[in-house]
Design a protein around this motif. Structure first.
Motif, PDB file in Angstrom:
ATOM      1  N   VAL A 194       0.841  -1.200   0.000  1.00 39.27           N
ATOM      2  CA  VAL A 194       0.000   0.000   0.000  1.00 39.27           C
ATOM      3  C   VAL A 194       0.878   1.252   0.000  1.00 39.27           C
ATOM      4  CG1 VAL A 194      -1.638   1.345   1.390  1.00 39.27           C
ATOM      5  CG2 VAL A 194      -2.029  -1.093   1.023  1.00 39.27           C
ATOM      6  N   ALA A 195       1.975   1.238   0.768  1.00 35.10           N
ATOM      7  CA  ALA A 195       2.875   2.400   0.807  1.00 35.10           C
ATOM      8  C   ALA A 195       3.510   2.645  -0.563  1.00 35.10           C
ATOM      9  CB  ALA A 195       3.948   2.200   1.871  1.00 35.10           C
ATOM     10  N   LYS A 196       3.977   1.587  -1.219  1.00 38.38           N
ATOM     11  CA  LYS A 196       4.574   1.744  -2.551  1.00 38.38           C
ATOM     12  C   LYS A 196       3.527   2.173  -3.581  1.00 38.38           C
ATOM     13  CE  LYS A 196       8.380  -1.549  -2.192  1.00 38.38           C
ATOM     14  NZ  LYS A 196       8.902  -2.812  -2.756  1.00 38.38           N
ATOM     15  N   PHE A 197       2.346   1.561  -3.502  1.00 38.59           N
ATOM     16  CA  PHE A 197       1.258   1.946  -4.405  1.00 38.59           C
ATOM     17  C   PHE A 197       0.917   3.416  -4.194  1.00 38.59           C
ATOM     18  CE2 PHE A 197      -3.091   2.390  -5.871  1.00 38.59           C
ATOM     19  CZ  PHE A 197      -3.140   1.596  -7.007  1.00 38.59           C
ATOM     20  N   GLY A 198       0.878   3.829  -2.930  1.00 33.27           N
ATOM     21  CA  GLY A 198       0.579   5.226  -2.603  1.00 33.27           C
ATOM     22  C   GLY A 198       1.645   6.184  -3.106  1.00 33.27           C
ATOM     23  N   ALA A 199       2.907   5.775  -3.032  1.00 37.88           N
ATOM     24  CA  ALA A 199       3.992   6.640  -3.518  1.00 37.88           C
ATOM     25  C   ALA A 199       3.879   6.849  -5.033  1.00 37.88           C
ATOM     26  CB  ALA A 199       5.347   6.032  -3.165  1.00 37.88           C
ATOM     27  N   VAL A 239     -12.939   5.966 -16.721  1.00 38.16           N
ATOM     28  CA  VAL A 239     -14.376   6.238 -16.799  1.00 38.16           C
ATOM     29  C   VAL A 239     -14.916   6.643 -15.423  1.00 38.16           C
ATOM     30  CG1 VAL A 239     -16.639   5.170 -17.224  1.00 38.16           C
ATOM     31  CG2 VAL A 239     -14.752   4.778 -18.829  1.00 38.16           C
ATOM     32  N   ILE A 240     -14.486   5.956 -14.378  1.00 42.20           N
ATOM     33  CA  ILE A 240     -14.921   6.309 -13.022  1.00 42.20           C
ATOM     34  C   ILE A 240     -14.469   7.733 -12.687  1.00 42.20           C
ATOM     35  CG2 ILE A 240     -14.592   5.816 -10.560  1.00 42.20           C
ATOM     36  CD1 ILE A 240     -14.302   2.828 -11.375  1.00 42.20           C
ATOM     37  N   GLU A 241     -13.175   7.972 -12.874  1.00 39.48           N
ATOM     38  CA  GLU A 241     -12.585   9.281 -12.542  1.00 39.48           C
ATOM     39  C   GLU A 241     -13.260  10.419 -13.293  1.00 39.48           C
ATOM     40  OE1 GLU A 241      -8.335  11.367 -13.620  1.00 39.48           O
ATOM     41  OE2 GLU A 241      -8.295   9.271 -12.955  1.00 39.48           O
ATOM     42  N   ASN A 242     -13.403  10.259 -14.583  1.00 37.04           N
ATOM     43  CA  ASN A 242     -13.961  11.329 -15.395  1.00 37.04           C
ATOM     44  C   ASN A 242     -15.484  11.350 -15.365  1.00 37.04           C
ATOM     45  OD1 ASN A 242     -11.562  12.731 -16.566  1.00 37.04           O
ATOM     46  ND2 ASN A 242     -11.085  10.602 -17.036  1.00 37.04           N
ATOM     47  N   GLY A 243     -16.096  10.257 -14.965  1.00 39.70           N
ATOM     48  CA  GLY A 243     -17.535  10.240 -14.757  1.00 39.70           C
ATOM     49  C   GLY A 243     -17.938  11.146 -13.599  1.00 39.70           C
ATOM     50  N   VAL A 244     -17.130  11.147 -12.538  1.00 39.97           N
ATOM     51  CA  VAL A 244     -17.381  12.047 -11.412  1.00 39.97           C
ATOM     52  C   VAL A 244     -17.267  13.505 -11.883  1.00 39.97           C
ATOM     53  CG1 VAL A 244     -16.490  12.831  -9.166  1.00 39.97           C
ATOM     54  CG2 VAL A 244     -16.678  10.382  -9.649  1.00 39.97           C
ATOM     55  N   ILE A 289     -10.443  10.899  -8.934  1.00 39.07           N
ATOM     56  CA  ILE A 289      -9.194  10.131  -8.842  1.00 39.07           C
ATOM     57  C   ILE A 289      -9.233   9.247  -7.596  1.00 39.07           C
ATOM     58  CG2 ILE A 289      -6.711  10.299  -8.412  1.00 39.07           C
ATOM     59  CD1 ILE A 289      -6.724  12.839 -10.177  1.00 39.07           C
ATOM     60  N   GLY A 290      -9.724   9.793  -6.487  1.00 40.31           N
ATOM     61  CA  GLY A 290      -9.802   9.016  -5.245  1.00 40.31           C
ATOM     62  C   GLY A 290     -10.688   7.797  -5.372  1.00 40.31           C
ATOM     63  N   VAL A 291     -11.866   7.964  -5.941  1.00 40.22           N
ATOM     64  CA  VAL A 291     -12.784   6.838  -6.123  1.00 40.22           C
ATOM     65  C   VAL A 291     -12.174   5.807  -7.077  1.00 40.22           C
ATOM     66  CG1 VAL A 291     -15.065   6.156  -6.988  1.00 40.22           C
ATOM     67  CG2 VAL A 291     -14.827   8.239  -5.622  1.00 40.22           C
ATOM     68  N   ALA A 292     -11.603   6.266  -8.166  1.00 43.82           N
ATOM     69  CA  ALA A 292     -10.996   5.359  -9.141  1.00 43.82           C
ATOM     70  C   ALA A 292      -9.778   4.644  -8.565  1.00 43.82           C
ATOM     71  CB  ALA A 292     -10.616   6.130 -10.403  1.00 43.82           C
ATOM     72  N   THR A 293      -9.065   5.290  -7.666  1.00 46.11           N
ATOM     73  CA  THR A 293      -7.877   4.677  -7.052  1.00 46.11           C
ATOM     74  C   THR A 293      -8.239   3.437  -6.251  1.00 46.11           C
ATOM     75  OG1 THR A 293      -6.660   6.747  -7.010  1.00 46.11           O
ATOM     76  CG2 THR A 293      -5.967   5.073  -5.438  1.00 46.11           C
ATOM     77  N   LEU A 294      -9.342   3.464  -5.554  1.00 42.18           N
ATOM     78  CA  LEU A 294      -9.780   2.276  -4.807  1.00 42.18           C
ATOM     79  C   LEU A 294     -10.003   1.100  -5.754  1.00 42.18           C
ATOM     80  CD1 LEU A 294     -12.301   3.951  -2.341  1.00 42.18           C
ATOM     81  CD2 LEU A 294      -9.955   3.205  -1.862  1.00 42.18           C
ATOM     82  N   PHE A 295     -10.669   1.358  -6.861  1.00 40.59           N
ATOM     83  CA  PHE A 295     -10.875   0.315  -7.864  1.00 40.59           C
ATOM     84  C   PHE A 295      -9.545  -0.153  -8.451  1.00 40.59           C
ATOM     85  CE2 PHE A 295     -11.119  -0.686 -12.387  1.00 40.59           C
ATOM     86  CZ  PHE A 295     -11.854  -1.860 -12.322  1.00 40.59           C
ATOM     87  N   TYR A 341      -5.524  -3.950  -9.890  1.00 36.41           N
ATOM     88  CA  TYR A 341      -4.126  -4.148 -10.264  1.00 36.41           C
ATOM     89  C   TYR A 341      -3.486  -5.269  -9.454  1.00 36.41           C
ATOM     90  CZ  TYR A 341      -4.297   0.415 -12.673  1.00 36.41           C
ATOM     91  OH  TYR A 341      -4.607   1.464 -13.484  1.00 36.41           O
ATOM     92  N   ARG A 342      -3.729  -5.271  -8.144  1.00 36.42           N
ATOM     93  CA  ARG A 342      -3.086  -6.287  -7.302  1.00 36.42           C
ATOM     94  C   ARG A 342      -3.720  -7.653  -7.493  1.00 36.42           C
ATOM     95  NH1 ARG A 342      -4.418  -7.920  -2.088  1.00 36.42           N
ATOM     96  NH2 ARG A 342      -2.233  -7.771  -1.575  1.00 36.42           N
ATOM     97  N   THR A 343      -5.017  -7.686  -7.858  1.00 28.93           N
ATOM     98  CA  THR A 343      -5.718  -8.955  -8.006  1.00 28.93           C
ATOM     99  C   THR A 343      -5.517  -9.571  -9.380  1.00 28.93           C
ATOM    100  OG1 THR A 343      -7.411  -8.163  -6.467  1.00 28.93           O
ATOM    101  CG2 THR A 343      -7.984 -10.069  -7.822  1.00 28.93           C
TER     102      THR A 343
END
Length: 185
Positions: free
Chosen positions: A30-35, A107-112, A136-142, A147-149
């Protein structure tokens, strides 16, 4: 008893539980993904604002361009930093899945942003940046989940050979009694 270079014998560190090891790995991931994501966020917002101020493109079109630039930036960061230890044998499939899930995130990011701009009429530069950031925040959760799955899949965990062999020998040595050979003759 053996002595180390300090003259004292120290016991090896106690093994951590499997759950604790998984939590530690997830926290590091999560830390690396966040960076990488944080740097990608800056790239996304900078390109978005640059395109909006330099061109006459509509808000959502400028946002899509910025998102595409950030997707390219993020792929490089995820592949060579966050998930560099993951399976690299299927790069074509990995890139295809990354692009697929990135488009869903786009689509999520720009849909908002689209909903805020065209649905509610919130299109001042400040409002656009707020809803771009929210998208961006909502799309980041997805993206993190997908990506990890599906994209950067973990290699199976392999136990070190020496640990398995040593524990096998230790168990075998404790369970068996020494055999005594008798001389015939």
């Amino acid at each position: 008893m053996g002595r180390g270079s300090s003259g004292l014998h120290t016991a090896p560190p106690a093994p951590r539980s499997a759950v604790r090891q998984r939590v530690d790995r997830l926290v590091r991931e999560v830390a690396k993904f966040g960076a990488v994501g944080g740097a990608g966020l800056l790239v996304n917002l900078l390109v978005f604002n640059l395109v909006r101020h330099v061109t006459d493109l509509q808000v959502v079109r400028a946002s899509v361009i910025a998102t595409v630039v950030a997707i390219i930036f993020n792929y490089l960061g995820f592949r060579y930093f966050t998930y560099r230890d993951r399976d690299k044998s299927r790069r074509t499939k990995e890139l295809g899945l990354f692009l697929l899930f990135s488009v869903v995130g786009l689509v999520i990011e720009n849909g908002v942003l689209y909903t805020a701009t065209y649905g509610f009429g919130w299109d001042s530069p400040l409002q656009s940046n707020i809803f771009k950031f929210l998208g961006i925040g909502v799309a980041t959760l997805f993206r993190f989940w997908s990506y990890r799955t599906w994209v950067f899949r973990a290699l199976p965990v392999q136990e070190p050979v020496s640990d398995g062999a040593e524990s096998f020998l230790e168990k075998r040595g404790r369970s068996e009694k020494p055999r005594v050979r008798q001389r015939v003759g």
